[in-house]
Design a protein around this motif. Structure first.
Motif, PDB file in Angstrom:
ATOM      1  N   LEU A 284       1.326   0.176 -11.118  1.00 22.81           N
ATOM      2  CA  LEU A 284       0.065  -0.197 -11.758  1.00 22.81           C
ATOM      3  C   LEU A 284      -0.244   0.712 -12.940  1.00 22.81           C
ATOM      4  O   LEU A 284      -0.744   0.252 -13.977  1.00 22.81           O
ATOM      5  CB  LEU A 284      -1.072  -0.158 -10.737  1.00 22.81           C
ATOM      6  CG  LEU A 284      -1.044  -1.247  -9.661  1.00 22.81           C
ATOM      7  CD1 LEU A 284      -2.134  -0.998  -8.620  1.00 22.81           C
ATOM      8  CD2 LEU A 284      -1.224  -2.629 -10.292  1.00 22.81           C
ATOM      9  N   ALA A 285       0.055   2.006 -12.799  1.00 23.68           N
ATOM     10  CA  ALA A 285      -0.164   2.938 -13.910  1.00 23.68           C
ATOM     11  C   ALA A 285       0.727   2.563 -15.099  1.00 23.68           C
ATOM     12  O   ALA A 285       0.282   2.598 -16.257  1.00 23.68           O
ATOM     13  CB  ALA A 285       0.122   4.364 -13.451  1.00 23.68           C
TER      14      ALA A 285
ATOM     15  N   TRP B 131       0.856  -1.192   0.000  1.00 22.86           N
ATOM     16  CA  TRP B 131       0.000   0.000   0.000  1.00 22.86           C
ATOM     17  C   TRP B 131       0.891   1.241   0.000  1.00 22.86           C
ATOM     18  O   TRP B 131       1.002   1.966   0.963  1.00 22.86           O
ATOM     19  CB  TRP B 131      -0.912  -0.013   1.223  1.00 22.86           C
ATOM     20  CG  TRP B 131      -2.025   0.986   1.147  1.00 22.86           C
ATOM     21  CD1 TRP B 131      -2.104   2.176   1.825  1.00 22.86           C
ATOM     22  CD2 TRP B 131      -3.212   0.908   0.358  1.00 22.86           C
ATOM     23  NE1 TRP B 131      -3.263   2.838   1.502  1.00 22.86           N
ATOM     24  CE2 TRP B 131      -3.967   2.083   0.600  1.00 22.86           C
ATOM     25  CE3 TRP B 131      -3.702  -0.040  -0.532  1.00 22.86           C
ATOM     26  CZ2 TRP B 131      -5.183   2.325  -0.010  1.00 22.86           C
ATOM     27  CZ3 TRP B 131      -4.925   0.196  -1.148  1.00 22.86           C
ATOM     28  CH2 TRP B 131      -5.653   1.366  -0.886  1.00 22.86           C
ATOM     29  N   ARG B 132       1.537   1.455  -1.138  1.00 24.92           N
ATOM     30  CA  ARG B 132       2.538   2.508  -1.248  1.00 24.92           C
ATOM     31  C   ARG B 132       2.340   3.276  -2.549  1.00 24.92           C
ATOM     32  O   ARG B 132       1.729   2.788  -3.505  1.00 24.92           O
ATOM     33  CB  ARG B 132       3.957   1.908  -1.251  1.00 24.92           C
ATOM     34  CG  ARG B 132       4.271   0.988  -0.087  1.00 24.92           C
ATOM     35  CD  ARG B 132       4.507   1.741   1.185  1.00 24.92           C
ATOM     36  NE  ARG B 132       5.795   2.435   1.129  1.00 24.92           N
ATOM     37  CZ  ARG B 132       6.202   3.310   2.020  1.00 24.92           C
ATOM     38  NH1 ARG B 132       5.421   3.641   3.023  1.00 24.92           N
ATOM     39  NH2 ARG B 132       7.389   3.888   1.919  1.00 24.92           N
ATOM     40  N   TYR B 133       2.880   4.484  -2.583  1.00 27.40           N
ATOM     41  CA  TYR B 133       2.854   5.300  -3.799  1.00 27.40           C
ATOM     42  C   TYR B 133       3.515   4.558  -4.962  1.00 27.40           C
ATOM     43  O   TYR B 133       3.053   4.628  -6.095  1.00 27.40           O
ATOM     44  CB  TYR B 133       3.572   6.616  -3.519  1.00 27.40           C
ATOM     45  CG  TYR B 133       3.721   7.507  -4.725  1.00 27.40           C
ATOM     46  CD1 TYR B 133       2.644   8.243  -5.206  1.00 27.40           C
ATOM     47  CD2 TYR B 133       4.940   7.621  -5.389  1.00 27.40           C
ATOM     48  CE1 TYR B 133       2.776   9.065  -6.314  1.00 27.40           C
ATOM     49  CE2 TYR B 133       5.082   8.436  -6.494  1.00 27.40           C
ATOM     50  CZ  TYR B 133       3.998   9.153  -6.952  1.00 27.40           C
ATOM     51  OH  TYR B 133       4.125   9.959  -8.056  1.00 27.40           O
ATOM     52  N   ASP B 134       4.594   3.825  -4.660  1.00 28.93           N
ATOM     53  CA  ASP B 134       5.302   3.090  -5.710  1.00 28.93           C
ATOM     54  C   ASP B 134       4.404   2.053  -6.378  1.00 28.93           C
ATOM     55  O   ASP B 134       4.536   1.782  -7.567  1.00 28.93           O
ATOM     56  CB  ASP B 134       6.537   2.391  -5.133  1.00 28.93           C
ATOM     57  CG  ASP B 134       7.487   3.366  -4.465  1.00 28.93           C
ATOM     58  OD1 ASP B 134       7.500   4.549  -4.872  1.00 28.93           O
ATOM     59  OD2 ASP B 134       8.197   2.963  -3.530  1.00 28.93           O
ATOM     60  N   SER B 135       3.508   1.455  -5.603  1.00 30.17           N
ATOM     61  CA  SER B 135       2.586   0.478  -6.179  1.00 30.17           C
ATOM     62  C   SER B 135       1.643   1.136  -7.175  1.00 30.17           C
ATOM     63  O   SER B 135       1.358   0.576  -8.244  1.00 30.17           O
ATOM     64  CB  SER B 135       1.770  -0.211  -5.072  1.00 30.17           C
ATOM     65  OG  SER B 135       2.605  -0.946  -4.215  1.00 30.17           O
ATOM     66  N   ALA B 136       1.153   2.323  -6.844  1.00 29.94           N
ATOM     67  CA  ALA B 136       0.260   3.041  -7.763  1.00 29.94           C
ATOM     68  C   ALA B 136       0.995   3.383  -9.050  1.00 29.94           C
ATOM     69  O   ALA B 136       0.435   3.267 -10.152  1.00 29.94           O
ATOM     70  CB  ALA B 136      -0.263   4.307  -7.083  1.00 29.94           C
TER      71      ALA B 136
END
Length: 261
Positions: free
Chosen positions: A59-60, A51-56
Motif C-alpha cells: 500500500l505504501a 493482514w500482513r506486513y507485506d500488505s502495508a
C-alpha cells in the motif's frame, strides 16, 4: 527501440500497451489467489492472509506510485531524484535496503553465532558483492556525493556524464531489460508456492504475491522504474530475511543446495 519508449516518453505505444498487459496479467494472478483463499478458508482466512506486513509495504508503494504520476507534472525533488544526479527519498530508501543483507552477514560473521538459515558463506559473500556493486552504481560511485570530477572520456561517452556502467546502455534497451525482469517477477508471483514454503502454518503468500505483482508492474514503464527498483529490492530483502531466519524454506532441491554453499 525508440517505439518502446523514446527516452521515457510516457505515450510510447509499445511500452504503454506492455504496461496494460502486465497490469491485466497481474490482476488475474491476484484475483485467482483471492478466490482460492476465500474458497479454502472463508472470509476470515482471506483477511488473515491480507493482514500482513507485506500488505502495508504494498500500500505504501502504491501511494508512492500515485506521487510518481504527480511528479511527471509537478516535480517532487525531495521524493524522486532528478534525471541526472543522486538523491531523493526513493533512491535513498533503495540503496539503504540494498546494503542490509551485507550488514546482517557481517554481523553474523563478527558474532560467530551459528545460523539456521539457508545461506552459506560463499553465497552470502557473492550476494553482498553484487549488492555493494549495485549500491555503487546507484550512487554513481559517490560522484555527486563527493563532487568528483568526471574524466573527459566518460563525460563524452556516458549518457548522463556519470561515473557508472549502466548509463552506457541505451534507454530503449534498458527499458526492454526492465520489462523482461517484470515478466519474470510475474512468473515468480504466479508460482510462488512452487518456490517457497513456510516453516509453520502461515496464512499464505497472498500479501507477498501482491507485492511481487506490484513490483513487476512498476518495472514495466520508464515513469515508474525508480520506484520499481525500490519495490523489487524490498520484496527481495523480505524474502531473503525470512529464508535467513528460517521462517521460509526453498522447495526446489537445487536451490537449497546452491544457497547452502
Amino acid at each position: 527501440m525508440e517505439i518502446l519508449s523514446p527516452d521515457g516518453e510516457i505515450g510510447a505505444p509499445l511500452q504503454a500497451i506492455g504496461l496494460l498487459l502486465v497490469m491485466l496479467a497481474g490482476g488475474l494472478i491476484l484475483l485467482r489467489s483471492l478466490a482460492a483463499r476465500a474458497r479454502d478458508t472463508g472470509f476470515d482466512g482471506l483477511v488473515s492472509s491480507l493482514w500482513r506486513y507485506d500488505s502495508a509495504v504494498t500500500l505504501a508503494l502504491l501511494a508512492l506510485a500515485l506521487l510518481n504520476l504527480v511528479n511527471q507534472f509537478t516535480p517532487l525533488g525531495g521524493v524522486f531524484r532528478p534525471e541526472v544526479g543522486d538523491g531523493g527519498l526513493i533512491e535513498n530508501l533503495t540503496i539503504t535496503v540494498m546494503i542490509f543483507p551485507a550488514v546482517i552477514f557481517l554481523a553474523h560473521l563478527l558474532s560467530g553465532k551459528p545460523r539456521g538459515g539457508h545461506f552459506g558463506p560463499s553465497m552470502m559473500i557473492a550476494l553482498s558483492l553484487v549488492l555493494l556493486a549495485g549500491f555503487g552504481e546507484e550512487i554513481s560511485w559517490g560522484q555527486h556525493w563527493f563532487g568528483l570530477a568526471v574524466p573527459e572520456a566518460i563525460a563524452q561517452t556516458n549518457l548522463q556524464s556519470e561515473i557508472n556502467l549502466h548509463n552506457y546502455i541505451a534507454p530503449g534497451t534498458m527499458e526492454a531489460i526492465y520489462f523482461v525482469a517484470g515478466l519474470v517477477l510475474l512468473l515468480i508471483a504466479a508460482n510462488l508456492r512452487l518456490i517457497l514454503q513456510p516453516a509453520d502454518q502461515a496464512p499464505g503468500f497472498l500479501a507477498l504475491r501482491a507485492l511481487l505483482v506490484l513490483s513487476a508492474v512498476l518495472l514495466c514503464h520508464h515513469v515508474f522504474q525508480e520506484l520499481g527498483e525500490l519495490a523489487v529490492i524490498t520484496a527481495g530483502f523480505l524474502i531473503w530475511k525470512r529464508l535467513d531466519d528460517g521462517r521460509l524454506s526453498l522447495k526446489p532441491r537445487w536451490l537449497r543446495r546452491l544457497t547452502a554453499y
